[in-house]
Structure formats: C-alpha cells, structure tokens
Design a protein around this motif. Structure first.
Motif, PDB file in Angstrom:
ATOM      1  N   MET A 273       8.056   2.217  -4.874  1.00  0.00           N
ATOM      2  CA  MET A 273       6.259   2.038  -4.175  1.00  0.00           C
ATOM      3  C   MET A 273       6.511   2.506  -3.369  1.00  0.00           C
ATOM      4  O   MET A 273       7.625   2.746  -2.539  1.00  0.00           O
ATOM      5  N   SER A 274       4.670   3.164  -2.862  1.00  0.00           N
ATOM      6  CA  SER A 274       5.149   4.391  -1.655  1.00  0.00           C
ATOM      7  C   SER A 274       4.179   4.115  -0.488  1.00  0.00           C
ATOM      8  O   SER A 274       3.014   3.645  -1.570  1.00  0.00           O
ATOM      9  N   LEU A 275       3.713   3.969   0.629  1.00  0.00           N
ATOM     10  CA  LEU A 275       3.174   3.493   1.386  1.00  0.00           C
ATOM     11  C   LEU A 275       2.483   5.216   1.914  1.00  0.00           C
ATOM     12  O   LEU A 275       3.054   5.884   2.496  1.00  0.00           O
ATOM     13  N   LYS A 276       1.595   5.060   1.601  1.00  0.00           N
ATOM     14  CA  LYS A 276       0.867   6.090   1.833  1.00  0.00           C
ATOM     15  C   LYS A 276       0.024   6.855   3.466  1.00  0.00           C
ATOM     16  O   LYS A 276      -1.092   5.416   3.846  1.00  0.00           O
ATOM     17  N   GLY A 277      -0.072   7.120   3.867  1.00  0.00           N
ATOM     18  CA  GLY A 277      -0.757   7.529   5.786  1.00  0.00           C
ATOM     19  C   GLY A 277      -1.049   8.874   5.519  1.00  0.00           C
ATOM     20  O   GLY A 277      -0.384   9.527   5.112  1.00  0.00           O
ATOM     21  N   SER A 278      -1.197   8.868   6.902  1.00  0.00           N
ATOM     22  CA  SER A 278      -1.036  10.542   7.780  1.00  0.00           C
ATOM     23  C   SER A 278      -0.185   9.987   9.465  1.00  0.00           C
ATOM     24  O   SER A 278      -0.472   8.906  10.022  1.00  0.00           O
ATOM     25  N   GLY A 279      -0.611  10.999   9.623  1.00  0.00           N
ATOM     26  CA  GLY A 279       1.131  11.206  11.220  1.00  0.00           C
ATOM     27  C   GLY A 279      -0.350  11.256  12.422  1.00  0.00           C
ATOM     28  O   GLY A 279      -1.465  12.191  12.235  1.00  0.00           O
ATOM     29  N   THR A 280       0.393  10.883  12.993  1.00  0.00           N
ATOM     30  CA  THR A 280      -0.772  11.397  14.198  1.00  0.00           C
ATOM     31  C   THR A 280       0.696  10.998  15.946  1.00  0.00           C
ATOM     32  O   THR A 280       1.540   9.968  15.612  1.00  0.00           O
ATOM     33  N   LYS A 281      -0.240  11.515  17.169  1.00  0.00           N
ATOM     34  CA  LYS A 281       0.131  11.130  18.577  1.00  0.00           C
ATOM     35  C   LYS A 281      -0.545  10.100  19.050  1.00  0.00           C
ATOM     36  O   LYS A 281      -2.022  10.427  19.042  1.00  0.00           O
ATOM     37  N   ILE A 282      -0.031   9.259  19.545  1.00  0.00           N
ATOM     38  CA  ILE A 282      -0.921   8.326  20.810  1.00  0.00           C
ATOM     39  C   ILE A 282       0.677   8.397  22.012  1.00  0.00           C
ATOM     40  O   ILE A 282       1.051   7.682  21.714  1.00  0.00           O
ATOM     41  N   ASP A 283      -0.421   9.086  23.199  1.00  0.00           N
ATOM     42  CA  ASP A 283       0.371   8.951  23.971  1.00  0.00           C
ATOM     43  C   ASP A 283       1.364   9.521  24.296  1.00  0.00           C
ATOM     44  O   ASP A 283       3.020   8.759  24.595  1.00  0.00           O
ATOM     45  N   LYS A 284       1.588  10.531  23.282  1.00  0.00           N
ATOM     46  CA  LYS A 284       2.418  11.159  23.214  1.00  0.00           C
ATOM     47  C   LYS A 284       4.021  10.597  21.818  1.00  0.00           C
ATOM     48  O   LYS A 284       4.808  11.135  22.036  1.00  0.00           O
ATOM     49  N   VAL A 285       3.587   9.534  21.863  1.00  0.00           N
ATOM     50  CA  VAL A 285       3.843   9.369  20.633  1.00  0.00           C
ATOM     51  C   VAL A 285       3.982   8.948  19.484  1.00  0.00           C
ATOM     52  O   VAL A 285       2.843   9.287  19.086  1.00  0.00           O
ATOM     53  N   TYR A 286       4.973   9.540  18.301  1.00  0.00           N
ATOM     54  CA  TYR A 286       4.228   9.932  16.780  1.00  0.00           C
ATOM     55  C   TYR A 286       3.698   8.685  16.217  1.00  0.00           C
ATOM     56  O   TYR A 286       5.451   8.008  15.727  1.00  0.00           O
ATOM     57  N   TYR A 287       3.082   8.291  15.295  1.00  0.00           N
ATOM     58  CA  TYR A 287       3.023   6.814  14.549  1.00  0.00           C
ATOM     59  C   TYR A 287       2.733   7.626  12.840  1.00  0.00           C
ATOM     60  O   TYR A 287       2.233   8.759  13.021  1.00  0.00           O
ATOM     61  N   LEU A 288       2.705   7.114  12.331  1.00  0.00           N
ATOM     62  CA  LEU A 288       1.972   7.168  10.825  1.00  0.00           C
ATOM     63  C   LEU A 288       0.823   6.040  10.680  1.00  0.00           C
ATOM     64  O   LEU A 288       1.495   4.615  10.718  1.00  0.00           O
ATOM     65  N   MET A 289      -0.028   6.145  10.704  1.00  0.00           N
ATOM     66  CA  MET A 289      -1.056   5.383  10.741  1.00  0.00           C
ATOM     67  C   MET A 289      -1.710   5.669   8.798  1.00  0.00           C
ATOM     68  O   MET A 289      -2.126   6.132   8.131  1.00  0.00           O
ATOM     69  N   VAL A 290      -1.423   4.230   8.834  1.00  0.00           N
ATOM     70  CA  VAL A 290      -2.159   3.636   7.222  1.00  0.00           C
ATOM     71  C   VAL A 290      -3.035   3.452   7.230  1.00  0.00           C
ATOM     72  O   VAL A 290      -4.231   2.530   7.221  1.00  0.00           O
ATOM     73  N   PRO A 291      -4.476   3.477   6.601  1.00  0.00           N
ATOM     74  CA  PRO A 291      -5.649   3.305   6.263  1.00  0.00           C
ATOM     75  C   PRO A 291      -5.431   2.528   6.197  1.00  0.00           C
ATOM     76  O   PRO A 291      -5.064   1.534   4.730  1.00  0.00           O
ATOM     77  N   ALA A 292      -6.641   1.094   6.363  1.00  0.00           N
ATOM     78  CA  ALA A 292      -6.985   0.339   5.286  1.00  0.00           C
ATOM     79  C   ALA A 292      -6.935  -0.059   3.556  1.00  0.00           C
ATOM     80  O   ALA A 292      -6.097  -0.986   3.075  1.00  0.00           O
ATOM     81  N   GLU A 293      -7.615   0.716   3.145  1.00  0.00           N
ATOM     82  CA  GLU A 293      -7.450   0.712   1.803  1.00  0.00           C
ATOM     83  C   GLU A 293      -6.151   1.460   1.423  1.00  0.00           C
ATOM     84  O   GLU A 293      -6.404   0.434   0.346  1.00  0.00           O
ATOM     85  N   GLU A 294      -5.456   1.782   1.871  1.00  0.00           N
ATOM     86  CA  GLU A 294      -4.299   1.976   1.359  1.00  0.00           C
ATOM     87  C   GLU A 294      -3.202   1.022   1.387  1.00  0.00           C
ATOM     88  O   GLU A 294      -2.499   0.163   0.578  1.00  0.00           O
ATOM     89  N   LYS A 295      -3.524   0.248   2.829  1.00  0.00           N
ATOM     90  CA  LYS A 295      -2.438  -0.926   3.162  1.00  0.00           C
ATOM     91  C   LYS A 295      -3.195  -2.514   2.164  1.00  0.00           C
ATOM     92  O   LYS A 295      -2.493  -2.996   1.607  1.00  0.00           O
ATOM     93  N   GLN A 296      -4.839  -2.213   1.779  1.00  0.00           N
ATOM     94  CA  GLN A 296      -5.210  -3.183   0.533  1.00  0.00           C
ATOM     95  C   GLN A 296      -4.620  -3.229  -0.487  1.00  0.00           C
ATOM     96  O   GLN A 296      -3.684  -3.618  -1.073  1.00  0.00           O
ATOM     97  N   ARG A 297      -4.072  -1.801  -0.644  1.00  0.00           N
ATOM     98  CA  ARG A 297      -3.484  -1.774  -2.515  1.00  0.00           C
ATOM     99  C   ARG A 297      -2.216  -2.243  -2.432  1.00  0.00           C
ATOM    100  O   ARG A 297      -2.051  -2.723  -3.753  1.00  0.00           O
ATOM    101  N   ILE A 298      -2.003  -1.739  -1.071  1.00  0.00           N
ATOM    102  CA  ILE A 298      -0.224  -2.060  -1.678  1.00  0.00           C
ATOM    103  C   ILE A 298      -0.354  -3.444  -1.690  1.00  0.00           C
ATOM    104  O   ILE A 298       0.215  -5.234  -2.437  1.00  0.00           O
ATOM    105  N   GLN A 299      -0.788  -4.311  -0.532  1.00  0.00           N
ATOM    106  CA  GLN A 299      -1.013  -6.056  -1.021  1.00  0.00           C
ATOM    107  C   GLN A 299      -1.779  -6.479  -1.997  1.00  0.00           C
ATOM    108  O   GLN A 299      -0.196  -7.205  -2.031  1.00  0.00           O
ATOM    109  N   ASN A 300      -2.338  -5.949  -2.658  1.00  0.00           N
ATOM    110  CA  ASN A 300      -3.312  -7.063  -3.863  1.00  0.00           C
ATOM    111  C   ASN A 300      -1.858  -5.970  -4.638  1.00  0.00           C
ATOM    112  O   ASN A 300      -1.648  -6.945  -5.577  1.00  0.00           O
TER     113      ASN A 300
END
Length: 309
Positions: A273-300
């Motif tokens: 299984m793969s977890l989909k998200g988008s990269g962004t920077k917060i306070d110059k630090v890179y994070y992968l942000m997973v949308p709520a609907e994607e997280k819900q899909r994986i959880q289910n």
C-alpha cells in the motif's frame, strides 16, 4: 552523501519488510538442534516493552485463535552512544482468514502529532524522542489502528541475512550499472552486497520507482524462497545468528510458534500500500502533508483487514 545513504537504507527496508514472515514461516522448527538455535536467536531478538497491549484493543489478541494482528517495523540507523534514528517505518497487517498481508510504508517526513510530546513533527522523530513505544503510539494515532508488535531492524545488517541464506536468484528485466556493478538482463544470483545494490537503483530506470519496486519484489521472493528451502536449513545457525544480530522485537517465542502454525498461508498474498500526500515547507522544514481523505482511506482499509470494522 549522508542524505543519499539514508535514502538507500529506507529503500532496503522496503525490500525486507516481509522478513518477519521469513523468520516465522520460512524456518519452522525442525529437530532439537534447530530448535535450540532458534530459541537462542529469539532470546537475543526479544526486547519487551512496558505496555501489555495496545490502548486501541479492549482485550489482548490471541494468536491461537487466528486473530488478525499488526506489526510496526522500524528501520534504524544504529550508532554508538546514540539511540539511533528511525529512517523507515512499515506497518504490516496479517489476516489468516483472508490469507493475506498488507504492507504500508509510511514516509519518514509525514507530518503528524507525536504522541507523548503534544506537538506535530515528522513521524520518524517519534523514535528519536521516545524510542519504540513512542513510535508505536504515534503510528497508532496516525492510522487509528492497534499496533500489536514491533520489529526494530538494523538495516545495514540485512546483507548478512541474504548471505546467510546463500544469496538470492532474481530475474532482471533491465540491463544497468550501479555502484560499480553491471547487472545484465536475465536470471542473476546475487550475494548480500549485490542484492542491496540491485534493489536500490532508480534514477537510471525509465520506470522510476515502479521499476525499483519490481526489483525489490524479486529480492523479497528470492529471500523467502531460499529461507524456506531445505538446502538453507543446513545453514540455519548462520541464518538465526544474522537475524538475532540485526532484529529486536517484543514477540515471544510461543507467539512466533503460533504464527508459524496458524498464519503461514498469509504470506502467499502480500499487497503493498502507498500513502499519498504533497510536500510543503513549514518554518523552512520539509514535510509530507497527507490529506484527511487519504488518511481516512488508508485507515479504513487497514481496519477492515484487521477485522475492526
């Protein structure tokens, strides 16, 4: 260079994500000598944690009843005088009723709440802050499923495991060079070092990560095949030593025996299984942000596989 080494280690953990099933299914217990060697390896690997069960379970699971269970695999970059860093996280859910295993890789940069710290950060930082238990609690919260067991893995040591089973045979569909090794098309027999390199290459493959995943599956299947073969049993002591030296887990010996008896057919069907998200920077630090609907899909999907729905 350090960043590149971390990427290589994370890649190798995907290749060995199914190793828990090699330990529990591939070997079995054949005779007193093998039994003694296995129990010695398990004693070396066994490292209990304080909690008896997940807070997300009302009762502790009973493997004798063939209940679905989950495992968090932590690929750790071990260092002297340091706890080390969890550069890879994989969740395995095993369902004997469906004869299947689901394997989810959680990107190390995934932003989520660190349970026990009360703030959001990269999910792999949970290990640096609080070790195995904080990692288990954080992943439980992120996926909203119980994590029953953990396996902490020294990834660099996995070449020893490949060598212990006598190497692996793979079918290579792409001619390429990587780190001084030429991999020709066709059937190849690889030792531990070459198996690592074979599974790492991505950028020279026109299929990108998809091509790398194909090679990873070839290595996985090769390790399972060799580990389960009668010929490798003559080398069981070296296999168990390699496992004992590179893996820590809260699984007890009797639980491993129950899994070997009751869950062996689950290894026949492994879904990545793969977890989909988008990269962004917060306070110059890179994070992968997973949308709520994607997280819900994986959880289910994981809840259904664990028969929690």
């Amino acid at each position: 260079m350090r960043s590149e080494n971390k990427k290589k280690k994370r890649t190798w953990l995907r290749v060995t994500g199914i190793l828990v099933l090699l330990i529990l299914i591939g070997t079995g217990v054949y005779g007193y000598t093998v039994y003694k060697s296995l129990t010695s390896a398990v004693e070396t690997m066994h490292e209990p944690i304080e909690r008896e069960k997940s807070e997300k379970r009302t009762e502790q699971i009973t493997l004798e009843k063939k209940e679905p269970f989950s495992v968090l695999m932590l690929g750790v970059d071990e260092r002297e005088g340091d706890r080390g860093r969890s550069d890879s996280m994989i969740v395995l859910t095993v369902n004997p009723n469906q004869n299947s295993v689901k394997m989810l890789s959680i990107p190390r940069d995934t932003r989520t709440e660190i349970i026990g710290k009360g703030f959001d950060d990269k999910i792999n930082h949970a290990y640096a802050f609080g070790g195995v238990e904080m990692s288990m609690n954080t992943v439980e919260n992120f996926l909203d499923i119980p994590i029953d067991y953990y396996m902490q893995i020294n990834m660099e040591g996995f070449k020893d495991i490949v060598d212990a089973v006598g190497g692996v045979t793979v079918n290579n569909d792409l001619d390429f060079n990587y780190e001084g090794v030429h991999f020709t098309k066709g059937q190849l027999t690889l030792n531990g070092e070459k198996a690592l390199k074979f599974s790492r290459m991505r950028y020279d493959d026109p299929r990108g990560d998809f091509g790398r995943q194909l090679r990873q599956r070839e290595v996985i299947q090769g390790v399972l095949k060799e580990g389960a073969s009668l010929s490798s049993l003559t080398n069981y002591d070296e296999i168990f030593t390699a496992l004992g030296n590179n893996i820590k887990t809260n699984m007890k010996f009797n639980e491993m025996v129950d899994i070997q008896k009751n869950y062996r057919t689950a290894a026949k069907s492994v879904e990545q299984m793969s977890l989909k998200g988008s990269g962004t920077k917060i306070d110059k630090v890179y994070y992968l942000m997973v949308p709520a609907e994607e997280k819900q899909r994986i959880q289910n999907e994981l809840k259904t596989h664990l028969e929690l729905n």
